[in-house]
Design a protein around this motif. Structure first.
Motif, PDB file in Angstrom:
ATOM      1  N   ASN A   1       1.095  -0.920   0.332  1.00 50.17           N
ATOM      2  CA  ASN A   1       0.110  -0.093   0.043  1.00 50.17           C
ATOM      3  C   ASN A   1       0.901   1.124   0.203  1.00 50.17           C
ATOM      4  O   ASN A   1       0.769   1.935  -0.803  1.00 50.17           O
ATOM      5  N   LEU A   2       1.909   0.889   0.963  1.00 47.86           N
ATOM      6  CA  LEU A   2       2.837   2.031   0.684  1.00 47.86           C
ATOM      7  C   LEU A   2       3.209   2.587  -0.061  1.00 47.86           C
ATOM      8  O   LEU A   2       3.486   3.895  -1.189  1.00 47.86           O
ATOM      9  N   LEU A   3       4.288   1.661  -0.637  1.00 48.74           N
ATOM     10  CA  LEU A   3       4.881   1.888  -2.324  1.00 48.74           C
ATOM     11  C   LEU A   3       3.898   2.300  -3.195  1.00 48.74           C
ATOM     12  O   LEU A   3       4.518   3.109  -4.251  1.00 48.74           O
ATOM     13  N   THR A   4       2.453   1.293  -2.996  1.00 53.73           N
ATOM     14  CA  THR A   4       1.203   2.343  -4.590  1.00 53.73           C
ATOM     15  C   THR A   4       1.562   3.591  -4.221  1.00 53.73           C
ATOM     16  O   THR A   4       1.436   4.354  -5.493  1.00 53.73           O
ATOM     17  N   ILE A   5       1.346   4.347  -2.946  1.00 51.81           N
ATOM     18  CA  ILE A   5       0.782   5.296  -2.987  1.00 51.81           C
ATOM     19  C   ILE A   5       2.439   6.305  -2.824  1.00 51.81           C
ATOM     20  O   ILE A   5       1.840   7.321  -3.342  1.00 51.81           O
ATOM     21  N   ALA A   6       3.019   6.108  -2.920  1.00 49.08           N
ATOM     22  CA  ALA A   6       4.129   6.619  -2.936  1.00 49.08           C
ATOM     23  C   ALA A   6       4.683   6.367  -3.803  1.00 49.08           C
ATOM     24  O   ALA A   6       4.983   7.982  -5.184  1.00 49.08           O
ATOM     25  N   SER A   7       4.507   6.230  -5.161  1.00 51.77           N
ATOM     26  CA  SER A   7       4.249   5.977  -6.676  1.00 51.77           C
ATOM     27  C   SER A   7       3.409   7.411  -7.335  1.00 51.77           C
ATOM     28  O   SER A   7       3.626   7.205  -7.828  1.00 51.77           O
ATOM     29  N   ILE A   8       2.168   7.227  -6.988  1.00 52.31           N
ATOM     30  CA  ILE A   8       1.248   8.209  -6.874  1.00 52.31           C
ATOM     31  C   ILE A   8       1.572   9.267  -6.552  1.00 52.31           C
ATOM     32  O   ILE A   8       1.545  10.195  -7.726  1.00 52.31           O
ATOM     33  N   VAL A   9       2.464   9.921  -5.293  1.00 47.51           N
ATOM     34  CA  VAL A   9       2.764  10.726  -4.629  1.00 47.51           C
ATOM     35  C   VAL A   9       4.553  10.937  -5.995  1.00 47.51           C
ATOM     36  O   VAL A   9       4.773  12.707  -6.403  1.00 47.51           O
ATOM     37  N   LYS A  10       4.538  10.977  -6.181  1.00 51.61           N
ATOM     38  CA  LYS A  10       6.184  11.125  -7.358  1.00 51.61           C
ATOM     39  C   LYS A  10       5.318  10.959  -8.541  1.00 51.61           C
ATOM     40  O   LYS A  10       6.373  12.349  -9.331  1.00 51.61           O
ATOM     41  N   LEU A  11       4.533  10.302  -8.884  1.00 46.82           N
ATOM     42  CA  LEU A  11       4.405  10.905 -10.505  1.00 46.82           C
ATOM     43  C   LEU A  11       3.405  11.631 -10.083  1.00 46.82           C
ATOM     44  O   LEU A  11       3.452  12.790 -11.789  1.00 46.82           O
ATOM     45  N   GLN A  12       3.050  12.262  -9.337  1.00 37.24           N
ATOM     46  CA  GLN A  12       1.838  13.762  -9.514  1.00 37.24           C
ATOM     47  C   GLN A  12       3.006  15.078  -9.038  1.00 37.24           C
ATOM     48  O   GLN A  12       3.015  15.816  -9.388  1.00 37.24           O
ATOM     49  N   ALA A  13       3.845  14.497  -8.496  1.00 40.79           N
ATOM     50  CA  ALA A  13       5.277  15.200  -8.076  1.00 40.79           C
ATOM     51  C   ALA A  13       6.371  15.968  -9.831  1.00 40.79           C
ATOM     52  O   ALA A  13       5.996  16.650 -10.205  1.00 40.79           O
TER      53      ALA A  13
END
Length: 369
Positions: free
Chosen positions: A189-201
């Motif tokens: 779950n945390l890896l997925t959230i981090a991927s989403i945040v990285k993508l948006q950044a």
């Protein structure tokens, strides 16, 4: 033809078994079906890794009905405008059973294209065997075309991504258990959230938004490291703060790529209940991050980390020596709020002392046995 029918029947049976494990009242099943985020599940144990389950949002996105999807490999979404290098990266990630986040052009049933922010993660059973792939899609075609030309378009895109990210987080956090996958669930779950945040950044043109997202990402990655430490340890009931702190300070300071920062550490194993792992990890993260913000990132200096257990108390101390620089007041206020909140959560005390260029911050608490 018989082989196609047999393959589709096998995929349908796998999907039925998955549904049987998650009755309609299961929060995960309900969230998976109802969310606006297009999602599918594939079965790598069957030939060609076919789709065994999809939600209505995926059908709405692609134009394919559910019975047209079951039993097929996802490559049917590829077309003339799909980047072959991206396809190869996806194939490699699947063959190596690892997560991937990638942007790719896909084709709907009617032939129209859409830009797809694709996230794929494997799901493993207790024996370490990959039993499913969980994939979510995000159509960001409009954002790609408009390239965030106006502030209004940017705010709308950010709001949409934030809303969909929240839906995904809720879906993943609501008793996600395709099989008995407790250990890996939180980490994934945390890896997925981090991927989403990285993508948006990476996509945003607004520097303030980007700075904020990277700040969130820093804390999410600290929590992700905690989960990795917990679930690779033989003793999952307790957490070694010293071991975590060592990795964190090396990673954070190393990412600055400065040769003028000297790191010294005085560490002794301190085992605390796993329930306190997250707030203690954030405490260490905020202490190191504060030292970096106040001068280490700009002019280098020395940083000394102490984690030990003197006289029955647990001590975390960060001592840094650097030429002070102006700190973003919002970053500083939020960092202090995070530190104070986490300290209250574990009933810890904070003491801050400044001696010229040297700043010393101590956090002490009683150790639970």
């Amino acid at each position: 033809m018989d082989d196609e029918v047999s393959a589709k029947r096998g995929a349908q049976n796998a999907g039925n078994r998955l549904l049987a494990e998650h009755p309609s009242e299961d929060p995960f099943a309900a969230a998976f079906k109802a969310t606006r985020m297009p999602m599918i599940i594939t079965d790598p144990r069957q030939h060609d890794n076919p789709i065994i389950f999809s939600n209505k949002a995926f059908s709405d996105l692609t134009g394919y009905a559910a019975d047209e999807l079951i039993g097929r490999n996802c490559r049917f979404l590829q077309g003339p405008e799909t980047d072959r290098a991206s396809v190869q990266k996806i194939a490699e990630a699947i063959s190596e059973f690892r997560s991937i986040a990638i942007d790719i052009v896909n084709h709907r049933k009617d032939g129209s294209i859409f830009w797809n922010a694709l996230f794929i993660s494997p799901v493993f059973n207790d024996s370490g065997e990959a039993i499913y792939f969980f994939a979510s899609q995000l159509d960001f075609t409009d954002d790609k075309i408009k390239l965030m030309k106006t502030a209004s378009a940017r705010r709308k895109a950010e709001a949409e991504v934030a809303a969909r990210a929240s839906e995904l987080s809720q879906a993943l956090d609501a008793k996600i258990t395709l099989v008995h996958e407790v250990d890996h669930r939180v980490k994934n779950n945390l890896l997925t959230i981090a991927s989403i945040v990285k993508l948006q950044a990476r996509k945003t043109k607004d520097e303030t938004v980007r700075h904020t997202l990277l700040s969130v990402l820093n804390r999410v990655e600290a929590l992700s490291t905690v989960q990795r430490k917990l679930f690779t340890s033989h003793d999952v009931a307790r957490f070694d703060v010293a071991d975590f702190a060592r990795d964190l300070v090396v990673d954070l300071v190393g990412s600055l790529r400065r040769n003028d920062i000297q790191i010294t550490m005085e560490l002794a194993p301190v085992l605390v209940p796993a329930a306190k792992a997250s707030p203690l990890a954030l405490i260490v993260n905020e202490l190191i991050g504060d030292a970096v913000r106040r001068g280490l990132r700009d002019g280098g200096g020395q940083i000394h980390l102490t984690v030990n257990q003197p006289n029955g108390h647990f001590l975390i101390e960060v001592r840094d020596t650097a030429d002070p620089v102006a700190v973003n007041p919002e970053d500083d206020d939020f960092g202090r709020l995070m530190l104070e909140t986490c300290c209250r959560q574990v009933e810890a005390e904070i003491h801050r002392e400044i001696r010229g260029r040297e700043t010393i911050v101590r956090v002490t608490l009683m150790v639970d046995h």
